[in-house]
Design a protein around this motif. Structure first.
Motif, mmCIF file in Angstrom:
data_model
loop_
_atom_site.group_PDB
_atom_site.id
_atom_site.type_symbol
_atom_site.label_atom_id
_atom_site.label_comp_id
_atom_site.label_asym_id
_atom_site.label_seq_id
_atom_site.Cartn_x
_atom_site.Cartn_y
_atom_site.Cartn_z
ATOM 1 N N GLY A 165 25.102 46.687 36.986
ATOM 2 C CA GLY A 165 25.366 46.750 35.558
ATOM 3 C C GLY A 165 26.606 45.963 35.204
ATOM 4 N N LEU A 166 26.920 45.938 33.926
ATOM 5 C CA LEU A 166 28.056 45.159 33.456
ATOM 6 C C LEU A 166 29.401 45.784 33.821
ATOM 7 C CD1 LEU A 166 26.865 43.961 29.931
ATOM 8 C CD2 LEU A 166 27.118 42.606 32.019
ATOM 9 N N LEU A 167 29.437 47.099 34.055
ATOM 10 C CA LEU A 167 30.700 47.708 34.452
ATOM 11 C C LEU A 167 31.177 47.129 35.775
ATOM 12 C CD1 LEU A 167 32.977 49.757 34.103
ATOM 13 C CD2 LEU A 167 31.522 51.463 35.222
ATOM 14 N N GLN A 168 30.258 47.069 36.761
ATOM 15 C CA GLN A 168 30.614 46.487 38.049
ATOM 16 C C GLN A 168 30.995 45.018 37.901
ATOM 17 O OE1 GLN A 168 28.108 48.482 37.280
ATOM 18 N NE2 GLN A 168 27.126 49.395 39.069
ATOM 19 N N SER A 169 30.210 44.283 37.099
ATOM 20 C CA SER A 169 30.497 42.863 36.907
ATOM 21 C C SER A 169 31.843 42.650 36.238
ATOM 22 C CB SER A 169 29.394 42.217 36.066
ATOM 23 O OG SER A 169 28.139 42.316 36.703
ATOM 24 N N SER A 170 32.175 43.514 35.296
ATOM 25 C CA SER A 170 33.459 43.361 34.605
ATOM 26 C C SER A 170 34.632 43.604 35.548
ATOM 27 C CB SER A 170 33.528 44.322 33.415
ATOM 28 O OG SER A 170 33.573 45.679 33.836
ATOM 29 N N LEU A 171 34.506 44.585 36.448
ATOM 30 C CA LEU A 171 35.578 44.837 37.418
ATOM 31 C C LEU A 171 35.713 43.688 38.400
ATOM 32 C CD1 LEU A 171 35.172 48.648 38.194
ATOM 33 C CD2 LEU A 171 37.069 47.532 37.026
ATOM 34 N N VAL A 172 34.573 43.154 38.860
ATOM 35 C CA VAL A 172 34.610 42.006 39.774
ATOM 36 C C VAL A 172 35.222 40.799 39.073
ATOM 37 C CG1 VAL A 172 33.186 40.373 41.069
ATOM 38 C CG2 VAL A 172 32.686 42.819 41.177
ATOM 39 N N THR A 173 34.889 40.599 37.808
ATOM 40 C CA THR A 173 35.457 39.489 37.048
ATOM 41 C C THR A 173 36.972 39.630 36.914
ATOM 42 O OG1 THR A 173 33.415 39.200 35.770
ATOM 43 C CG2 THR A 173 35.440 38.310 34.818
ATOM 44 N N LEU A 174 37.430 40.830 36.593
ATOM 45 C CA LEU A 174 38.862 41.062 36.455
ATOM 46 C C LEU A 174 39.575 40.869 37.790
ATOM 47 C CD1 LEU A 174 41.038 41.883 34.416
ATOM 48 C CD2 LEU A 174 40.606 44.278 35.030
ATOM 49 N N TYR A 175 38.964 41.338 38.875
ATOM 50 C CA TYR A 175 39.546 41.161 40.204
ATOM 51 C C TYR A 175 39.599 39.681 40.572
ATOM 52 C CZ TYR A 175 40.274 41.891 45.228
ATOM 53 O OH TYR A 175 40.766 41.872 46.510
ATOM 54 N N THR A 176 38.571 38.929 40.201
ATOM 55 C CA THR A 176 38.556 37.496 40.469
ATOM 56 C C THR A 176 39.657 36.784 39.696
ATOM 57 O OG1 THR A 176 36.162 37.561 40.844
ATOM 58 C CG2 THR A 176 37.134 35.403 40.385
ATOM 59 N N MET A 177 39.903 37.222 38.472
ATOM 60 C CA MET A 177 40.997 36.633 37.695
ATOM 61 C C MET A 177 42.340 36.888 38.385
ATOM 62 S SD MET A 177 39.666 35.058 35.159
ATOM 63 C CE MET A 177 38.281 34.691 36.279
ATOM 64 N N TYR A 178 42.499 38.077 38.946
ATOM 65 C CA TYR A 178 43.733 38.367 39.681
ATOM 66 C C TYR A 178 43.880 37.442 40.883
ATOM 67 C CZ TYR A 178 46.581 40.438 43.314
ATOM 68 O OH TYR A 178 47.480 40.597 44.337
#
Length: 459
Positions: free
Chosen positions: A268-281
């Motif tokens: 789902g998008l919740l997991q994708s959003s966390l992965v995206t934020l982690y990738t930005m870090y």
């Protein structure tokens, strides 16, 4: 008489120092499984080492560290003595001290990782060493750490720097696995509450968290382009930011495709959003290690607090920067999360070599299954029939965590050729940015694997 009573009180703790983990924690923690308590104590060992390493970088400590004979200049076998007193010990001693402290922690956990290979149950004699003898293990860890301060310089720092990069790279990947598992658990918990009642409230909460993660990621992207790129340069940063933007958008779109949802309902998008934020870090972390200072402004420079500093002096090494603090927070969350519970995802459990038995403290044995000893409830051994997690892998993960924290606290810096200052190098940049690509790749694989490997069970 008071002295005698004091000795008796201390003596009452001796069995605990040599015994099982719940005995140590029974006075300050809720009752729980022996396996959980053991992992918490090892996590405390690691956190204690992290605290000591942080103290080594505190202002004023360099004066105390320079008092150690031969620690900076003139040591036995030291390559620094040939530089005729030009070594900047004020900068170097903190870096060397963190490397020594983390070397001691890493060797302690690596030793136990090797000792605990193929331990199948608590009936194995080696399991008693893993779950008890805490005083002696503390003394051993302390001895290894103190002894590491007497290692001659030579090639030690250079070799350990590259070993640290490799270990930190692996730990970053473990962070991603735990992050995805946490997101899955979080998503499942809120979806279950939506189905039980008050669905609008929980749906709004789920949507809000997802939107917040994407909003933070978008703000990060804008700041990256503004402060870490220039119209006439910083090509590497432009490539890094653009590639990761496209990869994150692709992963987010894939997570909601009908084919993926049918075969992988947990996505789902919740997991994708966390992965995206982690990738930005990870992208930000990589860019903060670029040697080109024009493409790597300091945080103080961005907010304009050191705009009056002479050119070339605005990047004097500072250990406590924003990137390091965020990395330290992620490290603490990862270690504690992996210590207090097992995953509800069978595939994550296979990766971390654990069972699917919950290890949460509140899921421990009930009161009537506790043993009585010394006037306190003590958790029974819940691993007589088989361990609930791999002892060897758990220690190996803490070994990697020691290397990760070493690199994080030193900002992935190493001394320049003259040992006058600490500098960042391109290998650190490539390790971090490649880890971000592998992280996204691993997440995408969790989405498409059920479609590719149709004969395997991914439940």
């Amino acid at each position: 008489m008071g002295a005698v009573l004091g000795l008796c009180s201390m003596a009452s703790w001796i069995p605990c120092l040599c015994g099982s983990a719940p005995c140590l924690l029974c006075r300050c923690c809720p009752s729980g499984n022996n396996s959980t308590m053991t992992r918490l104590i090892y996590a405390c060992f690691l956190l204690l080492g992290v605290a000591v390493a942080c103290i080594m970088l505190m202002p004023g400590m360099e004066g105390q560290l320079k008092k150690i004979p031969g620690f900076c200049e003139g040591g036995i076998g030291s390559s620094l003595s040939a530089l005729d007193g030009k070594v900047n010990c004020d900068v170097l001693v903190g870096y060397k001290a963190v490397y020594r402290v983390c070397f001691g922690m890493a060797m302690f956990f690596l030793l136990f990782s090797l000792l605990m290979i193929k331990v199948k149950s608590s009936q194995d004699p080696r399991a008693a060493l893993h779950n008890g003898f805490w005083f002696f293990k503390f003394v051993a860890a302390l001895g290894i750490t103190v002894g590491s301060f007497f290692i001659s310089e030579g090639p030690f720092a250079t070799v350990w720097f590259y070993i640290g990069m490799a270990g930190a790279f692996c730990f970053i990947l473990i962070q991603l696995v735990l992050l995805i598992d946490f997101a899955h658990s979080w998503n499942e918990s809120w979806v279950e509450k939506m189905e039980e009642g008050n669905s609008r409230c929980w749906y709004a909460a789920l949507l809000s968290v997802t939107a917040l993660n994407y909003l933070l990621s978008l703000v990060s992207l804008v700041l990256f382009y503004v402060y870490y790129t220039h119209s006439d340069g910083c090509t590497e940063n432009k490539v890094f930011i653009s590639i990761n933007l496209l990869l994150c958008v692709t992963a987010s779109v894939m997570s909601v495709l009908p084919q993926i949802q049918e075969s992988q309902p947990r996505s789902g998008l919740l997991q994708s959003s966390l992965v995206t934020l982690y990738t930005m870090y990870l992208t930000w972390s990589a860019m903060t290690n670029e040697p080109d200072r024009d493409c790597n402004p300091s945080l103080l420079g961005i907010i304009g607090l050191n705009s009056t500093s002479p050119k070339g002096q605005d990047h004097v090494v500072t250990w406590w920067d924003a990137q390091g603090i965020v990395g330290l927070i992620l490290f603490l969350m990862c270690v504690l999360y992996s210590s207090i519970r097992n995953s509800s995802n069978a595939q994550v459990n296979k990766l971390t070599l654990t069972t699917d038995e919950s290890a949460l403290i509140e899921d421990g044995p009930q009161t009537d299954s506790f043993e009585e000893g010394s006037g306190h409830n003590r958790a029974v051994d819940n691993e007589k029939d088989g361990v609930t997690y791999s002892y060897s892998f758990f220690h190996f993960m803490l070994f990697l965590a020691s290397l990760y924290i070493m690199m994080t606290l030193t900002n992935w810096y190493s001394p320049d050729s003259k040992y006058e200052t600490m500098t960042s190098r391109w290998p650190s940049v490539w390790v971090k940015i490649s880890s971000s690509w592998i992280c996204i790749g691993l997440y995408v694989w969790t989405l498409v694997a059920p479609l590719v490997l149709v004969n395997r069970d991914f439940d």
